[in-house]
Write a protein that holds these residues in place. Sequence first.
Motif, PDB file in Angstrom:
ATOM      1  N   TYR A   7       0.829  -1.213   0.000  1.00  0.00           N
ATOM      2  CA  TYR A   7       0.000   0.000   0.000  1.00  0.00           C
ATOM      3  C   TYR A   7       0.854   1.249   0.000  1.00  0.00           C
ATOM      4  O   TYR A   7       1.986   1.269   0.462  1.00  0.00           O
ATOM      5  N   ILE A   9      -0.162   5.011   1.126  1.00  0.00           N
ATOM      6  CA  ILE A   9      -1.285   5.680   1.771  1.00  0.00           C
ATOM      7  C   ILE A   9      -0.788   6.911   2.526  1.00  0.00           C
ATOM      8  O   ILE A   9       0.358   6.956   2.952  1.00  0.00           O
ATOM      9  N   MET A  17      -3.960   1.514   8.696  1.00  0.00           N
ATOM     10  CA  MET A  17      -3.810   0.510   7.644  1.00  0.00           C
ATOM     11  C   MET A  17      -2.852  -0.592   8.082  1.00  0.00           C
ATOM     12  O   MET A  17      -3.093  -1.772   7.816  1.00  0.00           O
ATOM     13  N   MET A  53      -9.075   4.390   3.495  1.00  0.00           N
ATOM     14  CA  MET A  53      -8.412   5.088   2.398  1.00  0.00           C
ATOM     15  C   MET A  53      -9.166   6.331   1.917  1.00  0.00           C
ATOM     16  O   MET A  53     -10.372   6.429   2.057  1.00  0.00           O
ATOM     17  N   ASP A  58      -4.934   7.485  -2.137  1.00  0.00           N
ATOM     18  CA  ASP A  58      -4.240   6.293  -1.660  1.00  0.00           C
ATOM     19  C   ASP A  58      -4.395   5.128  -2.634  1.00  0.00           C
ATOM     20  O   ASP A  58      -5.297   5.135  -3.474  1.00  0.00           O
TER      21      ASP A  58
END
Length: 87
Positions: A7, A9, A17, A53, A58
Amino acid sequence: MYVILVYDIGEERVGKMLKLCRRYLNWIQNSVFEGEISEVKLKELQFLAKSIMVLSYDSIVIFKSRNEKWLQKEIIGKEKNELDIFL
């Protein structure tokens, strides 16, 4: 199935997350997770991740494989989080 999840983000959402992904997968290094997961659990993870998100900013990338044995993993340098499992 075996997945690798990565990810990217916003900094203010990273902690949430990280905690979410650790509930489902093994942490490998910054923003990278891997592990066996069922299709249902993966859908659940995706649903919960979307609630954290900002979809216009993101992103999450998920690489899927039927089994870990079909992936070759090479580590160069220090492994951040070894996945030794003692039985």
